[in-house]
Scaffold this active site. Sequence first.
Site, PDB file in Angstrom:
ATOM      1  N   PHE A  11      30.071  -6.236  17.279  1.00 19.53           N
ATOM      2  CA  PHE A  11      29.747  -5.235  18.290  1.00 19.53           C
ATOM      3  C   PHE A  11      30.685  -5.324  19.496  1.00 19.53           C
ATOM      4  O   PHE A  11      31.508  -4.432  19.736  1.00 19.53           O
ATOM      5  CB  PHE A  11      28.283  -5.437  18.693  1.00 19.53           C
ATOM      6  N   ILE A  12      30.628  -6.401  20.235  1.00 25.98           N
ATOM      7  CA  ILE A  12      31.477  -6.564  21.416  1.00 25.98           C
ATOM      8  C   ILE A  12      32.914  -6.861  21.005  1.00 25.98           C
ATOM      9  O   ILE A  12      33.871  -6.377  21.612  1.00 25.98           O
ATOM     10  CB  ILE A  12      30.929  -7.674  22.324  1.00 25.98           C
ATOM     11  N   GLN A  75      25.840 -17.228  16.789  1.00 26.73           N
ATOM     12  CA  GLN A  75      24.483 -16.935  16.350  1.00 26.73           C
ATOM     13  C   GLN A  75      23.787 -16.420  17.603  1.00 26.73           C
ATOM     14  O   GLN A  75      23.666 -17.133  18.591  1.00 26.73           O
ATOM     15  CB  GLN A  75      23.810 -18.208  15.836  1.00 26.73           C
ATOM     16  N   TYR A 140      18.998 -21.192  21.827  1.00 23.31           N
ATOM     17  CA  TYR A 140      20.159 -20.315  21.982  1.00 23.31           C
ATOM     18  C   TYR A 140      20.819 -20.524  23.345  1.00 23.31           C
ATOM     19  O   TYR A 140      22.035 -20.712  23.438  1.00 23.31           O
ATOM     20  CB  TYR A 140      19.752 -18.857  21.811  1.00 23.31           C
ATOM     21  N   ASN A 169      22.436  -7.670  29.254  1.00 22.57           N
ATOM     22  CA  ASN A 169      21.987  -6.957  28.054  1.00 22.57           C
ATOM     23  C   ASN A 169      22.984  -5.857  27.706  1.00 22.57           C
ATOM     24  O   ASN A 169      22.994  -4.797  28.336  1.00 22.57           O
ATOM     25  CB  ASN A 169      20.596  -6.369  28.292  1.00 22.57           C
ATOM     26  N   VAL A 183      17.608  -3.993  22.677  1.00 26.51           N
ATOM     27  CA  VAL A 183      16.405  -3.168  22.756  1.00 26.51           C
ATOM     28  C   VAL A 183      16.739  -1.677  22.725  1.00 26.51           C
ATOM     29  O   VAL A 183      15.980  -0.881  22.164  1.00 26.51           O
ATOM     30  CB  VAL A 183      15.595  -3.536  24.017  1.00 26.51           C
ATOM     31  N   ILE A 184      17.872  -1.261  23.303  1.00 27.88           N
ATOM     32  CA  ILE A 184      18.222   0.164  23.285  1.00 27.88           C
ATOM     33  C   ILE A 184      18.471   0.630  21.854  1.00 27.88           C
ATOM     34  O   ILE A 184      17.959   1.673  21.425  1.00 27.88           O
ATOM     35  CB  ILE A 184      19.447   0.442  24.173  1.00 27.88           C
ATOM     36  N   ILE A 199       6.225  -2.719  22.754  1.00 23.00           N
ATOM     37  CA  ILE A 199       6.569  -3.256  24.073  1.00 23.00           C
ATOM     38  C   ILE A 199       5.688  -4.463  24.344  1.00 23.00           C
ATOM     39  O   ILE A 199       4.463  -4.373  24.276  1.00 23.00           O
ATOM     40  CB  ILE A 199       6.358  -2.186  25.169  1.00 23.00           C
ATOM     41  N   ARG A 207      15.537  -5.290  32.945  1.00 23.41           N
ATOM     42  CA  ARG A 207      16.768  -5.795  32.349  1.00 23.41           C
ATOM     43  C   ARG A 207      17.951  -5.231  33.117  1.00 23.41           C
ATOM     44  O   ARG A 207      17.829  -4.235  33.838  1.00 23.41           O
ATOM     45  CB  ARG A 207      16.879  -5.359  30.878  1.00 23.41           C
TER      46      ARG A 207
END
Length: 332
Positions: A11-12, A75, A140, A169, A183-184, A199, A207
């Site tokens: 993703f990033i 991870q 984590y 986030n 979450v988005i 929720i 956030r």
Amino acid sequence: MAVLVTGGAGFIGSHTVDLLVEEGTEVVVIDDLSSGKLENLEHTVPFYRLDVRSKEVERCFLEHEIDAVIHLAAQVSVESSLKEPQRDMEINLGGTLNLLELCRKHDVAKFVFASSVAVYGEPKYVPVDEQHELAPLAPYGCSKLASEFYLKLYSRLYGLQTVSLRYANVYGPRQRSDGEGGVIAIFARRALLGEPLVIYGDGNQTRDFVYVRDVARANLLALGRSVKSLGLNIATSKETSINQLVEILKQQLGKDLFKYYLKEFGFGSLTGIELPDEARGNIENLDKPGEIYLATASFGQGITATPLQVANFFLLVANRGKPVKWPSMVLF
């Protein structure tokens, strides 16, 4: 300069690769494709399908003149780290240490590390700045924090320039919409499928949502800083509650959404839902004079800064990956 990007098909990572290539930088990518996808790579670059813990990673340093490393492979599931803490440690800390040793051995100058605001744990005050107590609540966050300490150690012992970027986030295109996603992305997928939005708590927990291209830009800006060792938050300093996020989604999709509130936090039978922070006001502060300055894509202040991006992201999901024109970013 050749830059090695671990997790470069993720993703990033893929957005970081895009920016590096657009700037004319030679890029080498490592990804084991456990969560990344080759289709995320829009440019032809040397690609190695490797686990960052593997001894085979040294091939990249032998076959290319690597000047800098942007280490994004990790991870990233808090839930998984609680279920399998040793695996989390082996991937996140073990993989980082493997790369640091290779950087030392091959005289690499710069190491940029993707850390997380999870290193802070429960906020004692907001906005959370870099002087906040470091007290992670899950394995984590511990593995990310331990990696940061190793970066500082290698900087002090061997002169490696290191930057730890503590991401808030992150959201945007190419983000997974399953349990490993944010979450988005998760809410977008569930809303489009007509499923309830789960929720935890009352939804008033906040956030700091930061756009992925801004995070990628921060990675590049970190490469350009001449520092010995540095840790920075990468965030917007704008709070958005989960309830506000649902309202944005409702407005952009133009339909009512079913919300399901759970009073208790924890790991139940509902999977694929991002776990919230127990504390309110989970927001990070980017502003640090003399260091990296980053402005996110601007469409107003506070909550109004993100609706257009969020709307386009929903369209991207709805269109099953078909191109969507994203708004221009304002960086200064």
